[in-house]
Design a protein around this motif. Structure first.
Motif, PDB file in Angstrom:
ATOM      1  N   SER A 135       1.052  -1.262   0.130  1.00 38.71           N
ATOM      2  CA  SER A 135       0.123   0.049   0.365  1.00 38.71           C
ATOM      3  C   SER A 135       0.948   1.085   0.093  1.00 38.71           C
ATOM      4  O   SER A 135       0.717   2.708  -0.440  1.00 38.71           O
ATOM      5  N   CYS A 136       2.089   1.643   0.062  1.00 39.77           N
ATOM      6  CA  CYS A 136       2.663   2.188   0.889  1.00 39.77           C
ATOM      7  C   CYS A 136       3.694   2.839  -0.824  1.00 39.77           C
ATOM      8  O   CYS A 136       3.432   3.766  -0.965  1.00 39.77           O
ATOM      9  N   ARG A 137       3.780   1.809  -1.366  1.00 40.89           N
ATOM     10  CA  ARG A 137       4.521   2.083  -2.538  1.00 40.89           C
ATOM     11  C   ARG A 137       3.642   2.059  -3.683  1.00 40.89           C
ATOM     12  O   ARG A 137       3.908   3.181  -4.097  1.00 40.89           O
ATOM     13  N   HIS A 138       2.052   2.163  -3.754  1.00 40.36           N
ATOM     14  CA  HIS A 138       1.064   2.062  -4.103  1.00 40.36           C
ATOM     15  C   HIS A 138       0.720   3.817  -3.887  1.00 40.36           C
ATOM     16  O   HIS A 138       0.514   4.511  -5.248  1.00 40.36           O
ATOM     17  N   ILE A 139       0.391   4.706  -2.712  1.00 40.66           N
ATOM     18  CA  ILE A 139       0.531   5.753  -2.296  1.00 40.66           C
ATOM     19  C   ILE A 139       1.522   6.498  -2.836  1.00 40.66           C
ATOM     20  O   ILE A 139       1.122   7.519  -3.429  1.00 40.66           O
ATOM     21  N   VAL A 140       2.873   5.868  -2.697  1.00 44.17           N
ATOM     22  CA  VAL A 140       3.588   6.775  -3.525  1.00 44.17           C
ATOM     23  C   VAL A 140       3.860   6.892  -4.604  1.00 44.17           C
ATOM     24  O   VAL A 140       4.523   8.175  -5.215  1.00 44.17           O
ATOM     25  N   GLY A 141       4.106   6.259  -5.245  1.00 45.49           N
ATOM     26  CA  GLY A 141       4.223   5.717  -6.850  1.00 45.49           C
ATOM     27  C   GLY A 141       2.819   5.293  -7.724  1.00 45.49           C
ATOM     28  O   GLY A 141       2.852   5.426  -8.976  1.00 45.49           O
ATOM     29  N   GLY A 142       1.573   5.197  -6.981  1.00 48.95           N
ATOM     30  CA  GLY A 142       0.688   4.934  -7.806  1.00 48.95           C
ATOM     31  C   GLY A 142       0.105   6.035  -8.970  1.00 48.95           C
ATOM     32  O   GLY A 142       0.055   6.774  -8.367  1.00 48.95           O
ATOM     33  N   ARG A 200       8.722  11.968  -6.351  1.00 46.61           N
ATOM     34  CA  ARG A 200       7.952  10.095  -6.028  1.00 46.61           C
ATOM     35  C   ARG A 200       8.259   9.267  -6.978  1.00 46.61           C
ATOM     36  O   ARG A 200       8.108   7.926  -5.933  1.00 46.61           O
ATOM     37  N   TYR A 201       9.640   9.285  -7.488  1.00 46.61           N
ATOM     38  CA  TYR A 201       9.305   8.438  -8.582  1.00 46.61           C
ATOM     39  C   TYR A 201      10.793   7.739  -7.605  1.00 46.61           C
ATOM     40  O   TYR A 201      11.051   6.642  -7.572  1.00 46.61           O
ATOM     41  N   ARG A 202      12.080   8.200  -7.192  1.00 50.50           N
ATOM     42  CA  ARG A 202      13.027   8.346  -6.109  1.00 50.50           C
ATOM     43  C   ARG A 202      12.581   7.217  -5.255  1.00 50.50           C
ATOM     44  O   ARG A 202      12.828   6.474  -4.478  1.00 50.50           O
ATOM     45  N   LEU A 203      11.332   8.086  -4.839  1.00 50.49           N
ATOM     46  CA  LEU A 203      10.968   7.049  -3.565  1.00 50.49           C
ATOM     47  C   LEU A 203       9.797   6.323  -3.798  1.00 50.49           C
ATOM     48  O   LEU A 203      10.163   5.064  -2.894  1.00 50.49           O
ATOM     49  N   TRP A 204       8.714   5.576  -4.565  1.00 48.06           N
ATOM     50  CA  TRP A 204       8.957   4.451  -5.365  1.00 48.06           C
ATOM     51  C   TRP A 204       9.912   3.616  -5.578  1.00 48.06           C
ATOM     52  O   TRP A 204      10.134   2.256  -5.212  1.00 48.06           O
ATOM     53  N   GLY A 205      10.592   3.538  -6.468  1.00 41.02           N
ATOM     54  CA  GLY A 205      11.963   2.836  -6.254  1.00 41.02           C
ATOM     55  C   GLY A 205      12.619   2.945  -5.037  1.00 41.02           C
ATOM     56  O   GLY A 205      13.254   1.456  -4.574  1.00 41.02           O
ATOM     57  N   LEU A 206      12.488   3.722  -3.771  1.00 41.83           N
ATOM     58  CA  LEU A 206      13.195   3.389  -2.246  1.00 41.83           C
ATOM     59  C   LEU A 206      11.875   2.166  -1.642  1.00 41.83           C
ATOM     60  O   LEU A 206      12.440   1.149  -1.492  1.00 41.83           O
ATOM     61  N   VAL A 207      10.958   2.220  -1.990  1.00 41.30           N
ATOM     62  CA  VAL A 207       9.885   1.964  -1.252  1.00 41.30           C
ATOM     63  C   VAL A 207      10.223   0.326  -2.188  1.00 41.30           C
ATOM     64  O   VAL A 207       9.678  -0.917  -1.093  1.00 41.30           O
ATOM     65  N   GLY A 208      10.458   0.471  -3.454  1.00 48.71           N
ATOM     66  CA  GLY A 208      10.676  -0.566  -4.017  1.00 48.71           C
ATOM     67  C   GLY A 208      11.362  -2.072  -3.489  1.00 48.71           C
ATOM     68  O   GLY A 208      11.039  -2.917  -3.402  1.00 48.71           O
ATOM     69  N   ARG A 209      12.706  -1.430  -3.572  1.00 45.07           N
ATOM     70  CA  ARG A 209      13.310  -2.055  -2.196  1.00 45.07           C
ATOM     71  C   ARG A 209      13.458  -2.839  -1.517  1.00 45.07           C
ATOM     72  O   ARG A 209      13.664  -4.212  -1.382  1.00 45.07           O
TER      73      ARG A 209
END
Length: 277
Positions: free
Chosen positions: A213-220, A231-240
């Protein structure tokens, strides 16, 4: 191609599942030769152990405070029947009418977050319901409706429990900061309990931020990542972090239980907190 399956059964989900008459008649339930049952069995045992322990501690209503540490199961303490403490938030907003353990007022949020978590859903569906018990192993149920019916349709509230889990994690962070005091509440202290709380809060935040859910909130819902570089950078960090979601789910579950158990040992006088500095 005709399958021999009643279209009404396909529409309603009725039928024999993998044992449907139209399927290939294979006598063996599966063709796996490894110990496929070991993983779901260990998963069920681990989750059951946590459920038993957390239920006992939540209803015990005792031994959850040992200055300067307060059990994460009881923080923040929201009832008037909380023991006097200076180690963490003690907001008596529920007054004296609440006669049960104060842990029951707060545990619903982190437990609800974990109960509806995508990984934990997979874990206990396989471990307790055998749905399915393992990859390439047929489940024993004759029909499958997924999460489209009550009560499993309520699993979709996971994204809202994520918002509820954030302030709880923030309060536990505050408790960790206060753990750098000694029993007389003087700053500049670090004991073994301080390390336990530090490790616990790091794992809790890592698990929370690795949530789907955090990953979707950040970059969804972004059509162009190039227009949203932050947001793309945060999405990448959360993805890792999300790549290690299962590991973080288990380690944070163990750490929060161990932090509570450590406070219990101190509160019951089993041993004194070793001081580091």
């Amino acid at each position: 191609m005709a399958t021999g399956t009643d279209p009404a059964d396909l529409a309603t989900g009725r039928g024999g599942g993998v044992h449907e008459a139209s399927r290939a008649a294979i006598a063996a339930r599966h063709l796996r030769t490894d110990r496929w049952w070991l993983a779901p069995a260990l998963t069920a045992a681990g989750l059951l152990a946590f459920v038993v322990y957390s239920t006992w501690r939540a209803f015990s209503n005792s031994d959850y405070y040992a200055a300067p540490y307060v059990s994460p199961f009881y923080s923040p303490c929201l009832a008037e029947n909380c023991v006097p403490m200076k180690a963490g938030p003690n907001w008596e907003i529920f007054g004296s009418w609440w006669g049960l353990s104060p842990a029951l007022l707060i545990l619903i949020f982190p437990l609800g977050f974990r109960l509806t978590c995508y990984y934990y859903r997979k874990a206990y569906y396989r471990g307790f319901w055998a749905s399915p018990p393992a990859c390439a192993v047929a489940e024993p149920h004759r029909k499958y409706t997924g999460e489209t019916r009550f009560p499993l349709v309520l699993q979709n509230i996971h994204r809202y429990f994520f918002y509820a889990a954030l302030p709880v994690a923030g309060i536990l962070t505050y408790d960790t900061v206060l753990a750098f005091r000694d029993a007389s509440y003087a700053w500049g202290h670090a004991g073994l309990g301080t390390v336990v709380f530090l490790v616990n809060i790091v794992l809790i935040w890592a698990y929370t931020f690795s949530c789907h859910s955090c990953r979707h909130i950040v970059g969804g819902r972004l059509r162009h990542f190039s227009r949203h570089p932050v947001r793309y950078r945060l999405w990448g960090l959360v993805g890792r972090l999300n790549d290690h979601h299962m590991l973080l789910a288990w380690t944070s579950l163990f750490s929060v239980a161990f932090a509570d158990f450590y406070v219990y040992l101190l509160a019951t006088g089993t041993f004194d907190d070793p001081r580091i500095f």
